[in-house]
Write a protein that holds these residues in place. Sequence first.
Motif, PDB file in Angstrom:
ATOM      1  N   VAL A  20      42.874  42.009  43.716  1.00  0.00           N
ATOM      2  CA  VAL A  20      43.742  42.081  44.263  1.00  0.00           C
ATOM      3  C   VAL A  20      44.552  41.071  43.641  1.00  0.00           C
ATOM      4  O   VAL A  20      46.307  42.411  43.877  1.00  0.00           O
ATOM      5  CB  VAL A  20      44.173  40.445  45.562  1.00  0.00           C
ATOM      6  CG1 VAL A  20      45.114  40.166  46.437  1.00  0.00           C
ATOM      7  CG2 VAL A  20      42.795  41.425  46.037  1.00  0.00           C
ATOM      8  N   ILE A  21      44.934  40.906  42.627  1.00  0.00           N
ATOM      9  CA  ILE A  21      45.908  40.171  41.363  1.00  0.00           C
ATOM     10  C   ILE A  21      46.741  41.635  41.150  1.00  0.00           C
ATOM     11  O   ILE A  21      47.926  41.918  40.485  1.00  0.00           O
ATOM     12  CB  ILE A  21      45.616  39.606  40.360  1.00  0.00           C
ATOM     13  CG1 ILE A  21      45.431  38.126  40.680  1.00  0.00           C
ATOM     14  CG2 ILE A  21      46.594  39.195  39.091  1.00  0.00           C
ATOM     15  CD1 ILE A  21      46.235  37.123  41.159  1.00  0.00           C
ATOM     16  N   GLU A  22      45.508  42.913  40.667  1.00  0.00           N
ATOM     17  CA  GLU A  22      45.964  43.871  39.931  1.00  0.00           C
ATOM     18  C   GLU A  22      46.676  44.474  40.724  1.00  0.00           C
ATOM     19  O   GLU A  22      47.245  46.134  40.739  1.00  0.00           O
ATOM     20  CB  GLU A  22      44.840  44.655  39.241  1.00  0.00           C
ATOM     21  CG  GLU A  22      44.258  43.055  37.795  1.00  0.00           C
ATOM     22  CD  GLU A  22      42.628  43.945  36.856  1.00  0.00           C
ATOM     23  OE1 GLU A  22      42.786  44.992  37.277  1.00  0.00           O
ATOM     24  OE2 GLU A  22      42.774  43.263  36.147  1.00  0.00           O
ATOM     25  N   THR A  23      45.885  45.194  42.166  1.00  0.00           N
ATOM     26  CA  THR A  23      46.341  45.752  42.519  1.00  0.00           C
ATOM     27  C   THR A  23      47.786  45.634  43.852  1.00  0.00           C
ATOM     28  O   THR A  23      48.588  46.708  43.912  1.00  0.00           O
ATOM     29  CB  THR A  23      45.272  47.318  43.491  1.00  0.00           C
ATOM     30  OG1 THR A  23      44.780  45.257  44.128  1.00  0.00           O
ATOM     31  CG2 THR A  23      44.263  47.195  43.251  1.00  0.00           C
ATOM     32  N   GLY A  24      48.103  44.111  43.530  1.00  0.00           N
ATOM     33  CA  GLY A  24      48.844  43.687  44.741  1.00  0.00           C
ATOM     34  C   GLY A  24      48.379  44.186  45.857  1.00  0.00           C
ATOM     35  O   GLY A  24      49.762  43.207  47.368  1.00  0.00           O
ATOM     36  N   LEU A  72      45.083  31.017  37.045  1.00  0.00           N
ATOM     37  CA  LEU A  72      43.616  31.181  37.107  1.00  0.00           C
ATOM     38  C   LEU A  72      42.935  32.707  36.660  1.00  0.00           C
ATOM     39  O   LEU A  72      42.280  32.736  36.108  1.00  0.00           O
ATOM     40  CB  LEU A  72      42.949  31.160  38.837  1.00  0.00           C
ATOM     41  CG  LEU A  72      42.075  31.241  39.269  1.00  0.00           C
ATOM     42  CD1 LEU A  72      40.443  29.929  38.608  1.00  0.00           C
ATOM     43  CD2 LEU A  72      41.188  31.503  40.593  1.00  0.00           C
ATOM     44  N   TYR A  73      44.184  33.114  37.275  1.00  0.00           N
ATOM     45  CA  TYR A  73      43.852  34.985  36.458  1.00  0.00           C
ATOM     46  C   TYR A  73      43.897  34.645  35.539  1.00  0.00           C
ATOM     47  O   TYR A  73      42.669  35.568  34.474  1.00  0.00           O
ATOM     48  CB  TYR A  73      45.107  36.037  37.157  1.00  0.00           C
ATOM     49  CG  TYR A  73      44.986  37.135  36.658  1.00  0.00           C
ATOM     50  CD1 TYR A  73      44.038  38.153  36.817  1.00  0.00           C
ATOM     51  CD2 TYR A  73      45.637  37.247  35.300  1.00  0.00           C
ATOM     52  CE1 TYR A  73      44.185  39.345  36.653  1.00  0.00           C
ATOM     53  CE2 TYR A  73      46.012  39.471  35.160  1.00  0.00           C
ATOM     54  CZ  TYR A  73      44.804  40.081  35.691  1.00  0.00           C
ATOM     55  OH  TYR A  73      44.228  41.169  35.006  1.00  0.00           O
ATOM     56  N   ARG A  78      39.525  36.263  31.247  1.00  0.00           N
ATOM     57  CA  ARG A  78      39.331  36.864  29.623  1.00  0.00           C
ATOM     58  C   ARG A  78      37.497  36.535  30.397  1.00  0.00           C
ATOM     59  O   ARG A  78      37.194  36.936  29.078  1.00  0.00           O
ATOM     60  CB  ARG A  78      39.160  35.068  29.347  1.00  0.00           C
ATOM     61  CG  ARG A  78      41.051  35.147  28.217  1.00  0.00           C
ATOM     62  CD  ARG A  78      40.652  33.505  27.466  1.00  0.00           C
ATOM     63  NE  ARG A  78      41.076  32.685  28.271  1.00  0.00           N
ATOM     64  CZ  ARG A  78      42.140  32.420  28.594  1.00  0.00           C
ATOM     65  NH1 ARG A  78      43.591  32.798  28.213  1.00  0.00           N
ATOM     66  NH2 ARG A  78      42.706  31.043  29.288  1.00  0.00           N
ATOM     67  N   SER A  79      36.923  35.570  31.383  1.00  0.00           N
ATOM     68  CA  SER A  79      35.764  35.476  31.245  1.00  0.00           C
ATOM     69  C   SER A  79      35.163  37.509  31.879  1.00  0.00           C
ATOM     70  O   SER A  79      33.933  37.942  31.104  1.00  0.00           O
ATOM     71  CB  SER A  79      35.614  35.552  32.904  1.00  0.00           C
ATOM     72  OG  SER A  79      36.019  33.134  32.964  1.00  0.00           O
ATOM     73  N   PHE A  80      35.989  37.847  32.279  1.00  0.00           N
ATOM     74  CA  PHE A  80      35.718  39.312  32.509  1.00  0.00           C
ATOM     75  C   PHE A  80      35.613  40.099  31.244  1.00  0.00           C
ATOM     76  O   PHE A  80      35.092  41.256  31.352  1.00  0.00           O
ATOM     77  CB  PHE A  80      36.679  40.145  34.395  1.00  0.00           C
ATOM     78  CG  PHE A  80      35.998  40.039  35.029  1.00  0.00           C
ATOM     79  CD1 PHE A  80      35.307  40.966  36.566  1.00  0.00           C
ATOM     80  CD2 PHE A  80      36.053  38.737  35.530  1.00  0.00           C
ATOM     81  CE1 PHE A  80      35.063  40.520  37.392  1.00  0.00           C
ATOM     82  CE2 PHE A  80      36.205  38.510  36.990  1.00  0.00           C
ATOM     83  CZ  PHE A  80      35.362  39.762  38.148  1.00  0.00           C
TER      84      PHE A  80
END
Length: 306
Positions: A20-24, A72-73, A78-80
């Motif tokens: 959701v963050i990356e696509t909006g 948080l993102y 980093r985790s991904f």
Amino acid sequence: MYRPMLHRLTHRQLEAFRAVIETGKITAAADMLGTTQPSISRAVSDLESAAGFALFERRGRQVVPTSEALALYEEVERSFVGLAEISRVIADIRDFRKGSLLIAGMPALALKFLPDVIADFARAEPGIVVSLRARSSQAVLRHLSSQQFDLGFAAIDTDHPAVLRRAICSSPMRAVMPIGHFLAQKPSLEPADFHEQPFIALGHEISTRSETDLFFASAKTRPRIVAEAQLSASICELVASGTGLSIVEPVTAINFAAAGKVISRPLHPEQPFRYDLLLPALREPSRAAARFLGLVESRFATLLGT
């Protein structure tokens, strides 16, 4: 004071949040992950409940991340990235682009036979690093019992509870003689052919020595021992220099004969010899080890016709 149940966090929630963050958009995130819009909405809602704060503001079809969500993102990304690296390593291992094999082999196989197999394996699987240790058969057994080695090749009758042993190839011993030797005209050699002939013997500590002694004793034949050596390759070098005749295991005899250094002939009656495969008993062979063994068996079949 209320504390959210952070143990309810799931990878699926974080994956939806990241999309959701990356696509909006919720719909675009669903398309990106190959799922439904309600599934994405539910995962994000569950993440907000677990976190204890809002992650997005809804503005029509757009969702705008809060400042907390952006913080948080950064950590989620980093985790991904780390997961992507783990996925790459998994793929490399699966496709034989990454890994190692640790092999211990008796000198009769470790001096040429196994290096030839390793060369073929390296061409086929360049990502697998193969380490070879040339050791006596007893030492090969000890190495495999440690469970640190993947494969062992020996000629040994002693078992160990931590090692699985099975014959990988059986083939008769062979006579070796210098180039041009008068016995080379014979298709096979019998005990009487060695009588009073200069002979290079295996050392007394080698188990095959007693079998060769019995081969001669059964026909009341006495070769004239002029030298002793522990390794078949050392014996063949002495034979090549004209020092005398000998009887050695078949792999070394055939390799030296193929190199044009000695002449090799079968024995009658046959003097059997067995090469053993040793495996660590406490773990299964890796896929790379199984593939290497396939090449070993194929080379034995080609070299000895087994």
